[in-house]
Design a protein around this motif. Structure first.
Motif, PDB file in Angstrom:
ATOM      1  N   GLY A 194       0.771  -1.234   0.000  1.00  0.00           N
ATOM      2  CA  GLY A 194       0.000   0.000   0.000  1.00  0.00           C
ATOM      3  C   GLY A 194       0.805   1.288   0.000  1.00  0.00           C
ATOM      4  N   LEU A 195       2.133   1.199   0.111  1.00  0.00           N
ATOM      5  CA  LEU A 195       2.932   2.431   0.126  1.00  0.00           C
ATOM      6  C   LEU A 195       2.826   3.210  -1.183  1.00  0.00           C
ATOM      7  N   GLU A 196       2.698   2.458  -2.276  1.00  0.00           N
ATOM      8  CA  GLU A 196       2.658   3.111  -3.589  1.00  0.00           C
ATOM      9  C   GLU A 196       1.498   4.081  -3.717  1.00  0.00           C
ATOM     10  N   ARG A 197       0.435   3.856  -2.972  1.00  0.00           N
ATOM     11  CA  ARG A 197      -0.756   4.698  -3.075  1.00  0.00           C
ATOM     12  C   ARG A 197      -0.728   5.893  -2.122  1.00  0.00           C
ATOM     13  N   MET A 198       0.311   5.964  -1.292  1.00  0.00           N
ATOM     14  CA  MET A 198       0.373   7.033  -0.290  1.00  0.00           C
ATOM     15  C   MET A 198       1.058   8.286  -0.833  1.00  0.00           C
ATOM     16  N   GLU A 199       0.579   9.427  -0.398  1.00  0.00           N
ATOM     17  CA  GLU A 199       1.155  10.708  -0.819  1.00  0.00           C
ATOM     18  C   GLU A 199       2.502  10.916  -0.134  1.00  0.00           C
ATOM     19  N   GLY A 200       3.466  11.478  -0.874  1.00  0.00           N
ATOM     20  CA  GLY A 200       4.763  11.817  -0.310  1.00  0.00           C
ATOM     21  C   GLY A 200       5.752  10.674  -0.273  1.00  0.00           C
ATOM     22  N   ILE A 201       5.379   9.500  -0.796  1.00  0.00           N
ATOM     23  CA  ILE A 201       6.259   8.331  -0.830  1.00  0.00           C
ATOM     24  C   ILE A 201       6.808   8.161  -2.242  1.00  0.00           C
ATOM     25  N   SER A 202       8.105   7.887  -2.354  1.00  0.00           N
ATOM     26  CA  SER A 202       8.704   7.709  -3.683  1.00  0.00           C
ATOM     27  C   SER A 202       9.908   6.786  -3.581  1.00  0.00           C
ATOM     28  N   ASP A 203      10.389   6.372  -4.749  1.00  0.00           N
ATOM     29  CA  ASP A 203      11.630   5.577  -4.862  1.00  0.00           C
ATOM     30  C   ASP A 203      11.601   4.327  -3.993  1.00  0.00           C
ATOM     31  N   ILE A 204      10.508   3.576  -4.069  1.00  0.00           N
ATOM     32  CA  ILE A 204      10.381   2.352  -3.272  1.00  0.00           C
ATOM     33  C   ILE A 204      11.228   1.248  -3.903  1.00  0.00           C
ATOM     34  N   VAL A 205      12.082   0.639  -3.094  1.00  0.00           N
ATOM     35  CA  VAL A 205      12.927  -0.475  -3.542  1.00  0.00           C
ATOM     36  C   VAL A 205      12.687  -1.643  -2.592  1.00  0.00           C
ATOM     37  N   ARG A 206      12.192  -2.763  -3.131  1.00  0.00           N
ATOM     38  CA  ARG A 206      11.874  -3.924  -2.290  1.00  0.00           C
ATOM     39  C   ARG A 206      13.045  -4.895  -2.236  1.00  0.00           C
ATOM     40  N   HIS A 207      13.298  -5.412  -1.028  1.00  0.00           N
ATOM     41  CA  HIS A 207      14.320  -6.416  -0.797  1.00  0.00           C
ATOM     42  C   HIS A 207      13.656  -7.701  -0.295  1.00  0.00           C
ATOM     43  N   GLU A 208      14.471  -8.704  -0.086  1.00  0.00           N
ATOM     44  CA  GLU A 208      13.935 -10.004   0.330  1.00  0.00           C
ATOM     45  C   GLU A 208      13.198  -9.923   1.661  1.00  0.00           C
ATOM     46  N   ASP A 209      13.726  -9.169   2.593  1.00  0.00           N
ATOM     47  CA  ASP A 209      13.096  -9.110   3.922  1.00  0.00           C
ATOM     48  C   ASP A 209      12.570  -7.730   4.289  1.00  0.00           C
ATOM     49  N   GLY A 210      12.537  -6.810   3.349  1.00  0.00           N
ATOM     50  CA  GLY A 210      12.037  -5.476   3.667  1.00  0.00           C
ATOM     51  C   GLY A 210      12.091  -4.562   2.460  1.00  0.00           C
ATOM     52  N   LEU A 211      12.153  -3.264   2.715  1.00  0.00           N
ATOM     53  CA  LEU A 211      12.207  -2.319   1.601  1.00  0.00           C
ATOM     54  C   LEU A 211      12.834  -1.005   2.060  1.00  0.00           C
ATOM     55  N   ALA A 212      13.129  -0.178   1.072  1.00  0.00           N
ATOM     56  CA  ALA A 212      13.648   1.172   1.307  1.00  0.00           C
ATOM     57  C   ALA A 212      12.808   2.142   0.497  1.00  0.00           C
ATOM     58  N   PHE A 213      12.625   3.341   1.019  1.00  0.00           N
ATOM     59  CA  PHE A 213      11.852   4.339   0.281  1.00  0.00           C
ATOM     60  C   PHE A 213      12.195   5.732   0.783  1.00  0.00           C
ATOM     61  N   HIS A 214      11.757   6.732   0.028  1.00  0.00           N
ATOM     62  CA  HIS A 214      11.901   8.126   0.434  1.00  0.00           C
ATOM     63  C   HIS A 214      10.528   8.651   0.844  1.00  0.00           C
ATOM     64  N   VAL A 215      10.516   9.502   1.863  1.00  0.00           N
ATOM     65  CA  VAL A 215       9.250  10.068   2.322  1.00  0.00           C
ATOM     66  C   VAL A 215       9.448  11.549   2.618  1.00  0.00           C
ATOM     67  N   GLU A 216       8.507  12.362   2.176  1.00  0.00           N
ATOM     68  CA  GLU A 216       8.532  13.779   2.501  1.00  0.00           C
ATOM     69  C   GLU A 216       8.325  13.965   4.002  1.00  0.00           C
ATOM     70  N   ARG A 217       8.940  14.987   4.553  1.00  0.00           N
ATOM     71  CA  ARG A 217       8.894  15.189   5.995  1.00  0.00           C
ATOM     72  C   ARG A 217       7.457  15.278   6.506  1.00  0.00           C
ATOM     73  N   ALA A 218       6.592  15.958   5.759  1.00  0.00           N
ATOM     74  CA  ALA A 218       5.216  16.152   6.211  1.00  0.00           C
ATOM     75  C   ALA A 218       4.447  14.844   6.317  1.00  0.00           C
ATOM     76  N   GLN A 219       4.851  13.824   5.553  1.00  0.00           N
ATOM     77  CA  GLN A 219       4.145  12.548   5.555  1.00  0.00           C
ATOM     78  C   GLN A 219       4.862  11.475   6.389  1.00  0.00           C
ATOM     79  N   MET A 220       5.903  11.877   7.131  1.00  0.00           N
ATOM     80  CA  MET A 220       6.675  10.901   7.893  1.00  0.00           C
ATOM     81  C   MET A 220       5.810  10.132   8.892  1.00  0.00           C
ATOM     82  N   GLY A 221       5.009  10.837   9.672  1.00  0.00           N
ATOM     83  CA  GLY A 221       4.185  10.175  10.686  1.00  0.00           C
ATOM     84  C   GLY A 221       3.202   9.200  10.088  1.00  0.00           C
ATOM     85  N   GLU A 222       2.567   9.597   8.998  1.00  0.00           N
ATOM     86  CA  GLU A 222       1.593   8.733   8.333  1.00  0.00           C
ATOM     87  C   GLU A 222       2.271   7.480   7.786  1.00  0.00           C
ATOM     88  N   ALA A 223       3.489   7.649   7.222  1.00  0.00           N
ATOM     89  CA  ALA A 223       4.206   6.497   6.667  1.00  0.00           C
ATOM     90  C   ALA A 223       4.601   5.511   7.767  1.00  0.00           C
TER      91      ALA A 223
END
Length: 294
Positions: free
Chosen positions: A234-263
């Motif tokens: 569901g991260l792809e549908r959230m505002e302020g989230i970008s550059d999602i990279v999935r790994h075997e046991d997790g993922l990495a992404f960028h989040v705008e400061r304003a959306q940090m709490g929501e993420a």
């Protein structure tokens, strides 16, 4: 009080507009960084401030004096170090240092000797024998040994090794503690992050952002790495989230400061095992403005 100010300065070379209405303010006791790639307008701005070039439009002042009309008086109170220092080949490094500091009036002889030692310079050698790094050392020693109110430094650590860069940084911080102003143009972003109170980013002759590092970081994204018990969805549908990279046991992404709490609230529902959050670096912000050109 202001050490320098630039108000809507424009500079043209024929049909090329090198500066397109630049505005800057540098306060006393402030280390101010001016960053951008080659050709962005950094050195042109500095030459206007030094009275080497006259602006076509706008106003440049140093200590409240006109940078063009009052350049002689201004130069008594400033120290300038360019990124490529040319010295008199038949003079020794010590003779050049003494010449430069004499042009600026008073200086501290004890500090001169300490700087020569700290920068590991042999002042008895002729300048024609010096490497680029040693020529930079001569200019830096002359600048920091002088009793001036403002340092204008244009890529001053070009050619210095990392140990000497550290000595340079300590010199800048020493002058800041004394209440001196420093206007620093640099490509070394880690250096800027350590030293500077405020930053201006120039792009194609225009200042695109100005502020403290904290203020500028509000404009860019945090780097998040997370390992979770269950795949995060569901991260792809959230505002302020970008550059999602999935790994075997997790993922990495960028989040705008304003959306940090929501993420964080969202990913918590998938069982967080490990979470790393890194604030954006100045380089992140720099690349944000130049990524279209890279």
């Amino acid at each position: 009080m202001l050490s320098l100010e630039v108000n809507n300065v424009k500079k043209r070379f024929g049909k090329v507009e090198a500066l397109k209405g630049v505005n800057l303010r540098v306060n006393e006791g402030e280390v101010f960084a001016y960053i951008g790639p080659n050709g962005a307008g950094k050195s042109t701005t500095i030459r206007v401030l030094l009275g080497i070039l006259q602006a076509n439009e706008g106003e440049a002042k140093v200590f409240g004096l006109d940078a063009w009309r009052d350049s002689v008086e201004i130069h008594r109170r400033i120290a300038y170090v360019p990124g490529d220092v040319n010295l008199w080949p038949n003079l020794t490094g010590g003779e050049v240092i003494d010449l430069f500091v004499s042009l600026r009036g008073s200086h501290d002889k004890a500090r001169r000797q300490r700087l020569i030692k700290d920068f590991n310079l042999d002042p008895s050698k002729k300048c024609r024998t010096y490497s680029k790094g040693n020529r930079q050392k001569v200019a830096l020693i002359a600048a920091f040994a002088s009793e001036v109110d403002l340092y204008i430094l244009d890529e001053p650590t070009s050619g210095l090794d990392p140990l000497m860069e550290q000595v340079f940084q300590e010199c800048v911080l020493e002058q800041k503690r004394k209440g001196k102003g420093v206007f620093l143009s640099s490509h070394i972003l880690s250096e800027v992050e350590r030293l500077c109170d405020r930053v201006a980013i120039i792009r194609e002759g225009e200042v695109v952002e100005t502020g403290t590092l904290t203020e500028l970081r509000h404009l860019t994204r945090y780097n998040i790495k997370v390992i979770s018990e269950r795949p995060i969805e569901g991260l792809e549908r959230m505002e302020g989230i970008s550059d999602i990279v999935r790994h075997e046991d997790g993922l990495a992404f960028h989040v705008e400061r304003a959306q940090m709490g929501e993420a964080i609230a969202h990913i918590s529902g998938f069982g967080i095992v490990s979470l790393q959050s890194a604030p954006p670096t100045l380089e992140d912000l720099f690349m944000k403005h130049y990524k279209e050109e890279v």
